[in-house]
Design a protein around this motif. Structure first.
Motif, PDB file in Angstrom:
ATOM      1  N   TRP A 149      -2.166  -5.144  -7.443  1.00 42.51           N
ATOM      2  CA  TRP A 149      -3.228  -4.139  -7.448  1.00 42.51           C
ATOM      3  C   TRP A 149      -4.490  -4.655  -8.133  1.00 42.51           C
ATOM      4  N   ARG A 154      -5.614 -12.172  -1.579  1.00 46.29           N
ATOM      5  CA  ARG A 154      -5.124 -12.434  -0.215  1.00 46.29           C
ATOM      6  C   ARG A 154      -3.879 -13.302  -0.200  1.00 46.29           C
ATOM      7  N   SER A 353       1.898 -10.920   5.553  1.00 45.15           N
ATOM      8  CA  SER A 353       1.327  -9.573   5.544  1.00 45.15           C
ATOM      9  C   SER A 353       1.991  -8.730   6.625  1.00 45.15           C
ATOM     10  N   SER A 369      -1.102  -3.558   3.095  1.00 48.18           N
ATOM     11  CA  SER A 369      -2.137  -2.931   2.274  1.00 48.18           C
ATOM     12  C   SER A 369      -2.266  -3.544   0.892  1.00 48.18           C
ATOM     13  N   ASP A 370      -1.130  -3.907   0.277  1.00 50.68           N
ATOM     14  CA  ASP A 370      -1.201  -4.419  -1.096  1.00 50.68           C
ATOM     15  C   ASP A 370      -0.276  -5.605  -1.365  1.00 50.68           C
ATOM     16  N   ASP A 406      -0.756   3.593   1.708  1.00 52.73           N
ATOM     17  CA  ASP A 406      -1.508   2.375   2.007  1.00 52.73           C
ATOM     18  C   ASP A 406      -2.979   2.548   1.642  1.00 52.73           C
ATOM     19  N   GLU A 407      -3.525   3.718   1.949  1.00 51.39           N
ATOM     20  CA  GLU A 407      -4.937   3.973   1.642  1.00 51.39           C
ATOM     21  C   GLU A 407      -5.182   3.931   0.138  1.00 51.39           C
ATOM     22  N   ARG A 410      -4.920   0.279  -1.221  1.00 49.13           N
ATOM     23  CA  ARG A 410      -6.104  -0.552  -0.946  1.00 49.13           C
ATOM     24  C   ARG A 410      -7.208  -0.298  -1.969  1.00 49.13           C
ATOM     25  N   LYS A 411      -7.328   0.937  -2.406  1.00 53.81           N
ATOM     26  CA  LYS A 411      -8.361   1.270  -3.393  1.00 53.81           C
ATOM     27  C   LYS A 411      -8.055   0.691  -4.769  1.00 53.81           C
ATOM     28  N   ARG A 413      -6.956  -2.334  -5.216  1.00 56.38           N
ATOM     29  CA  ARG A 413      -7.150  -3.779  -5.165  1.00 56.38           C
ATOM     30  C   ARG A 413      -8.641  -4.146  -5.165  1.00 56.38           C
TER      31      ARG A 413
END
Length: 416
Positions: A149, A154, A353, A369-370, A406-407, A410-411, A413
């Motif tokens: 997080w 990547r 991924s 996502s993470d 997932d949403e 992503r926030k 990271r």
């Protein structure tokens, strides 16, 4: 004269061609194996772990990945016939050493990707190296949430359920207890700090009436059991959240039992149900603690039973949590390389991924996502049976149910 000139010209051309061929051959040798050999040689994994620092977990872990590599190679390897080869290094429990050996593995050993690490601060150091050098890194064990997080990148993926996930699993049980006054004890580094922070936050969300009346932060591996137990008891908590493990855990349990710390108090404890830490305590193992762990001898699915049998046949021993982690780590790497169809680093990252594979405890997916896997943990209660610690009344908590969406992930990271 004309004939002589032609002869000299032909000799000069032959010499020039010979020089070009020699230069090409020398360049090929200097640059490494010829292309054809490089495409058929072994796929090399650089593995890093704290073998001398925490052998109770890392030795079974090494045996686990050795078994996986042997199985992969016995079935033809990866990429249609290339062997999987692991180049392993000890990080001595130090982030600087881990980064140094990571550099050596990439530069000198020409590994295709990196794997391993145990301690959270070491995992974060190798993850940073992986990002800077654009090398895929499968973090096997480090549980810090930051690795996927706040400091996610990547190139880094993590197998085991994080501190957030395991804290959430335990909070489900802790919230059912009547206890309102809680104390915590955890090693004073990233893993312990993260585990306590999440446990407190998640428990308060479910039980606004609870309060935390004491915190103890011993240095990892250096717990002073007497003063720690005394300080916890002085706060008169109704329940305790424990994050210590290994030798520290054994000292805490022994001193706590002697001084009556756990009498009429519930203990909720991260990792304590893992045989790597529970079995060495033998009949001194705690009774009735709510824990995450791995009751290997009680899991009767065909896939898991096959794993246990293969491990026992190979090492004349029974698997530990480390064994499961090591085995699944290398199986994931082999699956990712085959999915990528190449050892190209960017293609391997893309393959990791969203990768899904079967593990001895069920399907595991590395979320796109993470980069956190959905591997779960077993939640149950400690007990002593036949002179050794084990778990009872357990359930498998699927990691998918203990992750943010997932949403939301992503926030958490950094932008890439």
């Amino acid at each position: 004269m004309q004939h002589r000139r032609q002869t000299i010209s032909l000799l000069a051309k032959a010499a020039a061609i010979t020089a070009i061929l020699a230069a090409g051959l020398a360049g090929g040798l200097a640059g490494g194996l010829p292309a054809a050999a490089a495409e058929t040689g072994p796929v090399r994994v650089g593995e890093i772990n704290s073998y001398t620092g925490l052998p109770a977990f890392t030795i079974p872990y090494r045996q686990g990945w050795q078994l996986a590599v042997e199985e992969v190679n016995a079935k033809g390897g990866v990429l249609g016939g290339r062997k999987l080869e692991v180049i392993s290094r000890d990080d001595a429990g130090k982030p600087d050493d881990a980064v140094r050996v990571a550099q050596e593995l990439v530069t000198n050993e020409k590994v295709d990707l990196l794997a391993g690490t145990y301690f959270s601060h070491i995992g974060l150091a190798v993850a940073d190296f992986a990002a800077r050098n654009k090398v895929p890194f499968v973090a096997a064990e480090p549980l810090t949430d930051a690795i996927t997080w706040a400091q996610g990148n990547r190139y880094t993926f993590r197998l085991r359920p994080s501190t957030y996930m395991q804290a959430a699993m335990l909070v489900e049980e802790a919230a059912k207890l009547p206890a309102k006054r809680w104390a915590t004890v955890a090693p004073n580094y990233e893993y312990g700090q993260s585990a306590v922070a999440w446990f407190k936050q998640l428990l308060k969300e479910k039980r606004p009436d609870v309060e935390f009346v004491a915190e103890q932060w011993p240095a990892q591996g250096k717990l002073e059991a007497g003063p720690t137990v005394q300080a916890l008891a002085a706060a008169t908590p109704e329940a305790i959240f424990n994050v210590t493990f290994g030798a520290d855990l054994a000292k805490l349990v022994r001193e706590g039992e002697t001084r009556g710390l756990f009498r009429n108090r519930k203990v909720v404890s991260l990792l304590t149900g893992e045989p790597d830490y529970l079995e060495p305590m033998k009949d001194e193992a705690p009774e009735g603690w709510i824990v995450t762990g791995y009751p290997w001898e009680q899991i009767d699915t065909p896939v898991h039973k096959a794993f246990v049998a293969a491990y026992a046949a190979r090492f004349k021993d029974q698997p530990k949590q480390g064994s499961l982690v090591g085995y699944t780590t290398m199986k994931a790497i082999a699956a990712a390389i085959d999915k990528a169809g190449s050892t190209d680093r960017e293609k391997v990252v893309d393959a990791l991924s969203g990768l899904t594979l079967d593990s001895p405890v069920g399907p595991v997916t590395f979320r796109a996502s993470d980069h956190q896997s959905t591997m779960g943990a077993f939640v149950g209660t400690t007990t002593v049976k036949d002179g050794r610690g084990t778990m009872k009344d357990w359930r498998y908590a699927d990691g998918t149910a203990y992750l943010p969406s997932d949403e939301a992930a992503r926030k958490l990271r950094p932008a890439e």
